[in-house]
Write a protein that holds these residues in place. Structure first.
Motif, PDB file in Angstrom:
ATOM      1  N   UNK A   1      48.110  41.650  49.779  1.00 38.89           N
ATOM      2  CA  UNK A   1      47.873  41.258  51.633  1.00 38.89           C
ATOM      3  C   UNK A   1      46.854  40.125  51.172  1.00 38.89           C
ATOM      4  N   UNK A   2      46.210  40.415  50.288  1.00 39.50           N
ATOM      5  CA  UNK A   2      44.110  40.068  50.010  1.00 39.50           C
ATOM      6  C   UNK A   2      44.816  37.955  50.209  1.00 39.50           C
ATOM      7  N   UNK A   3      43.550  37.554  51.222  1.00 38.13           N
ATOM      8  CA  UNK A   3      43.828  35.782  51.232  1.00 38.13           C
ATOM      9  C   UNK A   3      42.520  35.999  50.905  1.00 38.13           C
ATOM     10  N   UNK A   4      41.799  34.361  50.884  1.00 37.39           N
ATOM     11  CA  UNK A   4      40.938  33.715  49.991  1.00 37.39           C
ATOM     12  C   UNK A   4      40.298  33.988  52.235  1.00 37.39           C
ATOM     13  N   UNK A   5      38.570  34.898  52.393  1.00 35.08           N
ATOM     14  CA  UNK A   5      37.971  34.684  53.977  1.00 35.08           C
ATOM     15  C   UNK A   5      37.851  33.756  54.108  1.00 35.08           C
TER      16      UNK A   5
ATOM     17  N   UNK B   1      28.925  55.731  41.015  1.00 34.66           N
ATOM     18  CA  UNK B   1      30.227  57.494  41.483  1.00 34.66           C
ATOM     19  C   UNK B   1      30.314  57.307  43.302  1.00 34.66           C
ATOM     20  N   UNK B   2      31.022  58.235  43.340  1.00 34.51           N
ATOM     21  CA  UNK B   2      31.175  58.879  44.962  1.00 34.51           C
ATOM     22  C   UNK B   2      30.919  57.844  45.789  1.00 34.51           C
ATOM     23  N   UNK B   3      30.071  58.850  46.855  1.00 34.25           N
ATOM     24  CA  UNK B   3      29.612  58.410  48.002  1.00 34.25           C
ATOM     25  C   UNK B   3      29.173  56.604  47.678  1.00 34.25           C
ATOM     26  N   UNK B   4      28.420  56.622  46.344  1.00 29.68           N
ATOM     27  CA  UNK B   4      27.760  55.338  45.733  1.00 29.68           C
ATOM     28  C   UNK B   4      28.117  54.326  46.030  1.00 29.68           C
ATOM     29  N   UNK B   5      29.335  54.298  44.957  1.00 24.01           N
ATOM     30  CA  UNK B   5      30.367  53.829  44.983  1.00 24.01           C
ATOM     31  C   UNK B   5      31.444  52.888  46.679  1.00 24.01           C
ATOM     32  N   UNK B   6      31.463  53.649  47.606  1.00 23.30           N
ATOM     33  CA  UNK B   6      31.930  53.975  48.454  1.00 23.30           C
ATOM     34  C   UNK B   6      31.050  52.472  49.347  1.00 23.30           C
ATOM     35  N   UNK B   7      29.779  52.744  48.688  1.00 20.50           N
ATOM     36  CA  UNK B   7      29.130  52.491  49.845  1.00 20.50           C
ATOM     37  C   UNK B   7      28.985  51.108  49.136  1.00 20.50           C
ATOM     38  N   UNK B   8      28.651  50.626  48.401  1.00 23.17           N
ATOM     39  CA  UNK B   8      28.895  49.330  47.498  1.00 23.17           C
ATOM     40  C   UNK B   8      29.364  48.721  47.807  1.00 23.17           C
ATOM     41  N   UNK B   9      30.966  48.992  48.030  1.00 21.77           N
ATOM     42  CA  UNK B   9      32.009  48.109  48.290  1.00 21.77           C
ATOM     43  C   UNK B   9      32.378  47.230  49.516  1.00 21.77           C
TER      44      UNK B   9
ATOM     45  N   UNK C   1      39.519  51.852  43.281  1.00 19.35           N
ATOM     46  CA  UNK C   1      38.813  52.676  42.304  1.00 19.35           C
ATOM     47  C   UNK C   1      37.655  51.490  41.038  1.00 19.35           C
ATOM     48  N   UNK C   2      36.858  52.804  40.260  1.00 19.81           N
ATOM     49  CA  UNK C   2      36.408  52.241  38.925  1.00 19.81           C
ATOM     50  C   UNK C   2      36.608  52.288  37.280  1.00 19.81           C
ATOM     51  N   UNK C   3      37.985  53.029  37.911  1.00 19.71           N
ATOM     52  CA  UNK C   3      38.352  53.241  36.152  1.00 19.71           C
ATOM     53  C   UNK C   3      38.269  51.993  35.515  1.00 19.71           C
ATOM     54  N   UNK C   4      37.411  51.438  35.077  1.00 23.14           N
ATOM     55  CA  UNK C   4      37.583  50.047  33.632  1.00 23.14           C
ATOM     56  C   UNK C   4      39.087  49.945  33.251  1.00 23.14           C
ATOM     57  N   UNK C   5      39.358  51.429  32.796  1.00 21.61           N
ATOM     58  CA  UNK C   5      40.638  51.830  31.949  1.00 21.61           C
ATOM     59  C   UNK C   5      42.159  51.417  32.397  1.00 21.61           C
ATOM     60  N   UNK C   6      42.085  51.472  33.791  1.00 17.33           N
ATOM     61  CA  UNK C   6      43.430  51.580  34.195  1.00 17.33           C
ATOM     62  C   UNK C   6      43.907  53.180  35.153  1.00 17.33           C
TER      63      UNK C   6
ATOM     64  N   UNK D   1      46.152  48.072  44.274  1.00 18.01           N
ATOM     65  CA  UNK D   1      45.631  49.009  44.125  1.00 18.01           C
ATOM     66  C   UNK D   1      44.273  47.998  43.071  1.00 18.01           C
ATOM     67  N   UNK D   2      42.624  48.392  43.560  1.00 14.26           N
ATOM     68  CA  UNK D   2      41.902  47.422  43.750  1.00 14.26           C
ATOM     69  C   UNK D   2      40.816  47.950  42.596  1.00 14.26           C
ATOM     70  N   UNK D   3      40.259  47.279  41.254  1.00  6.40           N
ATOM     71  CA  UNK D   3      38.984  47.315  40.653  1.00  6.40           C
ATOM     72  C   UNK D   3      38.338  46.193  39.548  1.00  6.40           C
ATOM     73  N   UNK D   4      38.663  45.800  38.717  1.00  5.66           N
ATOM     74  CA  UNK D   4      37.153  45.081  38.448  1.00  5.66           C
ATOM     75  C   UNK D   4      37.838  43.959  38.275  1.00  5.66           C
ATOM     76  N   UNK D   5      39.532  43.810  38.190  1.00  3.51           N
ATOM     77  CA  UNK D   5      40.007  42.717  38.206  1.00  3.51           C
ATOM     78  C   UNK D   5      39.970  41.796  39.881  1.00  3.51           C
ATOM     79  N   UNK D   6      40.149  43.106  40.233  1.00  2.00           N
ATOM     80  CA  UNK D   6      40.281  42.438  42.165  1.00  2.00           C
ATOM     81  C   UNK D   6      38.988  42.395  42.660  1.00  2.00           C
ATOM     82  N   UNK D   7      37.417  42.831  42.614  1.00  2.00           N
ATOM     83  CA  UNK D   7      36.581  43.049  42.915  1.00  2.00           C
ATOM     84  C   UNK D   7      35.666  41.154  42.433  1.00  2.00           C
TER      85      UNK D   7
END
Length: 327
Positions: free
Chosen positions: A7-11, A45-53, A129-134, A157-163
């Motif tokens: 459902x991602x749409x341009x902001x 990693x962990x909470x730091x990744x959550x805060x960054x996202x 998630x931040x596993x670049x391998x999928x 699922x969102x990872x590098x290609x979406x973020x």
């Protein structure tokens, strides 16, 4: 198998409107911010990744995004943040090591927990998630089963290609807030001799081995030989705009051996990195750091000029082998 469209749409509005009114990044700034995004994405990693996202989504979606923080015994009700207009609930996962069994258990706990807490306000559940391998195959199949069982609810699922596109859609002020200032081509073009001093001073403190070999110019095919990316090539191309300034600096230096000593320090650092069998672009980024590519934008520009000068004038990275037929 076709999957439900996320459902991602341009902001709309808010920060997105300010981006359209603001100035555009140049290609150097964009490359720097892509690098910094990838560094943060792969290392948090962990909470730091959550805060960054959450910070990234807040800048991207503005008032349309709400952070959900844990509170007392309720926790965060299985929601790290939500986008109001699409009724999307986001849940982040970035462990030190991605293990399939733990991943599937995490998906189940978070998805079913979110359904229970946000059922009337959730049209999409997004697993970030931040596993670049999928994701592992069994986890992918598990997500497919959840999609079938809970249609029409969308599961993404969102990872590098979406973020990465989300980050690079931000205006320059938001990118600065997330990743710090970045040098522009205009800053590089305005460099003067004194701007090189902090970089040269830091590099000359390195202690190379004795027996400095002479500088040898590389061939024009050096980038291709070392399989460096276009992005690394861009950094070198921009740095070369002021590499003549670096040459003038060393020719006017009261220490005639200064350039050779720094060249040997680069050779030693390159050899150390090469021994780890790292990819060429990874080695290049380490050498960027070694050259002092940090701090305020003018220092970044000076580091690019110095790195480009030594890339072209000493044997860091390999020259292509010329066949006898070509001689």
């Amino acid at each position: 198998m076709s999957l439900p469209r996320p459902l991602l749409r341009p902001p709309r509005g808010g920060r997105a409107m300010r981006r359209r009114r603001g100035g555009a990044m140049d290609e150097l700034q964009r490359s720097i911010y892509v690098d910094r995004f990838r560094l943060a994405f792969h290392t948090q990693k962990g909470a730091a990744f959550q805060d960054w996202f959450v910070r990234l989504a807040g800048h991207a979606f503005g008032a349309d995004f709400e952070e959900v923080r844990p509170y007392g015994s309720y926790g965060d009700l299985k929601c790290d943040g939500r986008r109001i207009s699409t009724q999307s609930v986001f849940q982040c996962y970035a462990p030190d090591a991605m293990k399939e069994a733990d991943l599937i258990a995490k998906v189940d706990a978070d998805f079913h927990g979110a359904r229970g807490h946000w059922a009337g306000n959730m049209q999409e559940w997004v697993f970030v998630h931040n596993d670049g391998r999928g994701l592992p195959p069994n986890a992918v199949q598990h997500l497919d089963a959840l999609r079938k069982a809970h249609a029409p609810l969308s599961i993404s699922t969102w990872s590098e290609p979406e973020l990465l596109p989300l980050a690079m859609s931000l205006d320059i002020s938001a990118l600065q807030a997330l990743f710090g200032p970045a040098a522009s081509i205009a800053i590089v073009d305005r460099l003067v001799m004194s701007d090189l001093m902090p970089i040269i001073d830091a590099l000359q403190r390195q202690e190379p081995n004795a027996g400095d070999p002479p500088l040898t110019p590389p061939s024009a095919e050096k980038l291709e030989k070392n399989e460096l990316s276009e992005e690394s090539g861009l950094f070198l191309r921009i740095g070369r705009r002021k590499s003549s300034l670096v040459d003038t600096f060393f020719r006017k230096s009261p220490r005639p051996d200064l350039g050779e000593r720094i060249a040997e320090a680069f050779r030693m650092r390159y050899a150390e990195l090469k021994a780890f069998d790292l990819p060429a672009d990874t080695i290049f980024k380490h050498l960027q750091d070694y050259a002092g590519f940090n701090g305020e934008p003018k220092r970044q520009g000076a580091a690019l000029a110095v790195l480009a000068y030594f890339f072209d004038s000493c044997d860091i990275f390999e020259d292509p082998v010329v066949s006898e037929e070509a001689l």
